[in-house]
Design a protein around this motif. Structure first.
Motif, PDB file in Angstrom:
ATOM      1  N   LEU A   5       0.847  -1.196   0.000  1.00  0.00           N
ATOM      2  CA  LEU A   5       0.000   0.000   0.000  1.00  0.00           C
ATOM      3  C   LEU A   5       0.881   1.244   0.000  1.00  0.00           C
ATOM      4  O   LEU A   5       1.795   1.374   0.813  1.00  0.00           O
ATOM      5  N   THR A   6       0.560   2.181  -0.941  1.00  0.00           N
ATOM      6  CA  THR A   6       1.305   3.435  -1.055  1.00  0.00           C
ATOM      7  C   THR A   6       0.320   4.598  -0.987  1.00  0.00           C
ATOM      8  O   THR A   6      -0.739   4.559  -1.639  1.00  0.00           O
ATOM      9  N   LEU A   7       0.670   5.647  -0.212  1.00  0.00           N
ATOM     10  CA  LEU A   7      -0.157   6.853  -0.135  1.00  0.00           C
ATOM     11  C   LEU A   7       0.539   7.961  -0.924  1.00  0.00           C
ATOM     12  O   LEU A   7       1.734   8.207  -0.735  1.00  0.00           O
ATOM     13  N   THR A   8      -0.234   8.651  -1.774  1.00  0.00           N
ATOM     14  CA  THR A   8       0.326   9.731  -2.597  1.00  0.00           C
ATOM     15  C   THR A   8      -0.591  10.959  -2.520  1.00  0.00           C
ATOM     16  O   THR A   8      -1.727  10.884  -2.971  1.00  0.00           O
ATOM     17  N   PRO A   9      -0.137  12.070  -1.923  1.00  0.00           N
ATOM     18  CA  PRO A   9       1.087  12.147  -1.105  1.00  0.00           C
ATOM     19  C   PRO A   9       0.851  11.496   0.241  1.00  0.00           C
ATOM     20  O   PRO A   9      -0.296  11.317   0.671  1.00  0.00           O
ATOM     21  N   SER A  10       1.916  11.210   0.932  1.00  0.00           N
ATOM     22  CA  SER A  10       1.773  10.547   2.236  1.00  0.00           C
ATOM     23  C   SER A  10       1.648  11.561   3.367  1.00  0.00           C
ATOM     24  O   SER A  10       1.285  11.204   4.484  1.00  0.00           O
ATOM     25  N   SER A  11       1.953  12.825   3.055  1.00  0.00           N
ATOM     26  CA  SER A  11       1.839  13.892   4.049  1.00  0.00           C
ATOM     27  C   SER A  11       0.991  14.989   3.446  1.00  0.00           C
ATOM     28  O   SER A  11       1.365  15.584   2.433  1.00  0.00           O
ATOM     29  N   VAL A  12      -0.160  15.249   4.035  1.00  0.00           N
ATOM     30  CA  VAL A  12      -1.119  16.209   3.472  1.00  0.00           C
ATOM     31  C   VAL A  12      -1.675  17.090   4.574  1.00  0.00           C
ATOM     32  O   VAL A  12      -1.509  16.805   5.764  1.00  0.00           O
ATOM     33  N   THR A  74      -1.053  -1.877   5.394  1.00  0.00           N
ATOM     34  CA  THR A  74      -1.343  -0.635   6.107  1.00  0.00           C
ATOM     35  C   THR A  74      -0.254   0.390   5.800  1.00  0.00           C
ATOM     36  O   THR A  74       0.925   0.042   5.686  1.00  0.00           O
ATOM     37  N   ALA A  75      -0.684   1.655   5.662  1.00  0.00           N
ATOM     38  CA  ALA A  75       0.258   2.761   5.513  1.00  0.00           C
ATOM     39  C   ALA A  75      -0.222   3.900   6.398  1.00  0.00           C
ATOM     40  O   ALA A  75      -1.419   4.028   6.675  1.00  0.00           O
ATOM     41  N   THR A  76       0.707   4.736   6.832  1.00  0.00           N
ATOM     42  CA  THR A  76       0.369   5.808   7.777  1.00  0.00           C
ATOM     43  C   THR A  76       0.331   7.136   7.051  1.00  0.00           C
ATOM     44  O   THR A  76       1.264   7.497   6.323  1.00  0.00           O
ATOM     45  N   LEU A  77      -0.761   7.867   7.237  1.00  0.00           N
ATOM     46  CA  LEU A  77      -0.923   9.199   6.668  1.00  0.00           C
ATOM     47  C   LEU A  77      -0.494  10.234   7.701  1.00  0.00           C
ATOM     48  O   LEU A  77      -0.916  10.169   8.868  1.00  0.00           O
ATOM     49  N   THR A  78       0.334  11.175   7.252  1.00  0.00           N
ATOM     50  CA  THR A  78       0.799  12.250   8.129  1.00  0.00           C
ATOM     51  C   THR A  78       0.086  13.541   7.767  1.00  0.00           C
ATOM     52  O   THR A  78      -0.028  13.883   6.583  1.00  0.00           O
TER      53      THR A  78
END
Length: 571
Positions: A5-12, A74-78
């Motif tokens: 799992l990848t978040l784009t962007p991971s920091s929003v 799981t991925a962590t969103l900042t």
């Protein structure tokens, strides 16, 4: 294979959208994405095991993707500390390949629009372009270059003057572009921003696989109703000019209602918004009738005075040339003042219409318009002779028509003698169209020269004694004869009631039934009629949009048939 799992962007920032994408899923596996209190989103993985969704950031924390076969990831969103938020939308939501897509990025600082920020729009293939935010914080870019399939578009702030740290803040949106439909309709208007009452030309272009479609019938309409119908040319373009669009935004739709093509074009449509501005304060236009008069011929000068596009009644208008006044007129309820004169000299004369007095909210006094009237030399008298039908049978009534013109203008009230070498056929009096007629059934078989001679006439030409000839060829009796027919478009041309045509046949057996077919004797029947005592039969039929494509018809009766032409009525 395990999910990744990848978040784009991971920091929003809060309120900014981000994409959650997985790889390693089984093809067609159902993947469920969960984040915070957002409604879980379910997506079916593609053939490569990829799936993605978009969430709007609310809090920092875990984002989870799970599938029944591949397990969970799981991925962590900042959540960033900045208060700068970028959102990105696209219109239309599901464009076709080649269709313009408008991307709109909205930049806010603590909820307040950020004006003047520079936003770059890009995909994984590279930059699409740059936009600058308006007072509403919106930067837009329109492109038609997105390829078929899923396109992840990112809008990134690269420059901004604000209390927030906006540079580098971005948002993404998925634009799914479908394959272009076979039949495509585009609609444009000229001019782009007309004034009320100004003619606007609407142009619809119809293509099939990129190739122009010729002969397609296009209906132009607004929400208020139909504007008219056009037929596409060899370039696939149908046009309609109208000056009836009201001030404001008018959404015009061009719909194909008939067309012969390998594509399915009927029902395909396009829209365009025509923004009509309010008309200028006071406007004067000047027209002349006739357009090309001859010396001594009366010319009517018409000045139309409008205020904001509305007719101005009661205005006093002076008509003049460089030689002096021609006359004065007062506008009627339609805003029109007229003067008629026959004193204009040979050559080009510039006539000016000037408002001397007017009661209106506009400042009309002194407003003027000009028109050039080109007066030709005194005309000559001409007589032409025609006959109907073109090839009569012996004993069939023939109408001989003489048209008398003076410099191309019809001469009414002229007395015309019709004769052959065997003697007079009759006398006729020309009508307002300059036409006098006589009907006779006594012409013998063979070719007969009919002479039409003007006995008396009034006008600027010397027509008395002028004559013209025409040859009437009478054939032997041939029995049933279908006469040429034409159709007229209905006031509201519907596909099932597009036009009306009258079909006529002569030479039938009195009392016999005559059946009228489109095309040949085996073609579709449009109507039937019973021949009268003279052997003539006639009936009127309503034609659908497909039937007007036939170029001929056939009359049958008692085993005998006769064919003739079918075309659009020109008069």
């Amino acid at each position: 294979m395990a999910l990744a799992l990848t978040l784009t962007p991971s920091s929003v920032a809060v309120g900014q959208t981000f994409q959650a994408a997985v790889t390693g899923a089984a093809p067609a596996e159902v993947i469920t994405f969960t984040y915070d209190a957002a409604v879980p989103q379910t997506v079916i993985a593609d053939a490569l095991g990829n799936a993605s969704v978009t969430f709007t950031a609310t809090t920092a924390g875990a984002v989870t993707a799970a599938g029944p076969t591949s397990g969970a990831a799981t991925a962590t969103l900042t959540i960033t500390a900045t208060n700068c938020v970028v959102t990105l939308t696209s219109t239309p939501a599901n464009p076709a390949a080649g269709q313009p897509v408008t991307l709109t990025a909205t930049v806010t600082c603590d909820g307040t629009p950020v004006e003047g920020a520079t936003v770059v729009f890009a995909t994984t293939s590279g930059s699409l372009g740059v936009g600058v935010t308006t007072a509403a914080g919106q930067a837009t870019l329109t492109t038609s270059l997105l390829p078929t399939g899923l396109n992840v578009v990112t809008a990134t702030v690269i420059a901004a003057t604000t209390t927030c740290t906006c540079i580098g803040i971005s948002a993404s949106a998925n634009v799914t572009v479908t394959a272009a439909s076979d039949c495509v309709v585009t609609l444009t208007s000229t001019p782009a921003n007309p004034a009320a009452g100004q003619p606007v030309t609407l142009t619809a272009t119809v293509t099939c696989g990129g190739v122009p479609v010729t002969g397609a019938t296009v209906l132009f309409a607004t929400t208020s109703g139909s504007l008219g119908v056009g037929i596409t040319t060899a370039a696939g373009q149908a046009t309609l000019t109208t000056s009836l669009l009201p001030a404001g935004a008018n959404v015009v739709t061009a719909t194909v209602i008939a067309g012969t093509s390998t594509c399915t074009c009927i029902g395909v449509a396009a829209t365009a918004t025509v923004n009509v501005t309010a008309a200028q304060n006071c406007a004067v236009t000047l027209t002349t009738t006739p357009a090309g008069p001859t010396v001594g011929q009366p010319v009517t000068l018409t000045a139309t005075v409008t205020c904001g596009g509305v007719a101005v009644p009661g205005a006093t208008v002076l008509f003049s040339t460089t030689s002096g006044p021609v006359g004065i007129g007062v506008t009627n309820a339609s805003g029109q003042a007229t003067v008629t004169t026959s004193t204009l000299p040979v050559g080009s004369t510039v006539v000016t219409a000037t408002v001397l007095a007017a009661t209106t909210t506009c400042s009309c006094v002194g407003v003027a318009a000009t028109a050039t009237v080109t007066v030709g030399a005194a005309p000559s008298c001409a007589v032409t002779v025609t006959s109907t039908p073109a090839k009569p049978a012996t004993g069939q009534p023939v109408t001989v028509t003489a048209t008398v013109t003076c410099g191309g203008v019809p001469v009414p009230g002229a007395t015309v003698l019709f004769s052959t070498t065997s003697g007079p056929l009759g006398i006729g009096l020309t009508n307002a169209s300059g036409q006098a007629t006589v009907t006779t059934s006594t012409l013998p078989v063979g070719s007969t020269v009919v002479t039409a001679t003007v006995l008396t006439a009034t006008g600027t030409c010397s027509c008395a004694g002028s004559s013209g000839t025409g040859t009437v060829t009478v054939g032997a009796p041939t029995g049933l004869t279908a006469l040429p027919a034409c159709y007229r478009l209905n006031a509201t041309p519907l596909p099932w009631a597009f036009a009306t045509a009258t079909f006529t046949a002569t030479g039938a057996t009195p009392g016999a039934t005559v059946t009228f077919h489109l095309d040949g004797p085996a073609g579709p029947v449009v109507c039937t009629a019973v021949a009268n005592a003279s052997g003539n039969a006639s009936c009127t039929a309503t034609l659908n949009i497909g039937q007007v494509l036939f170029s001929g018809y056939t009359a049958t009766s008692g085993g005998v048939s006769s064919s003739s032409t079918l075309s659009i009525c020109l008069t």
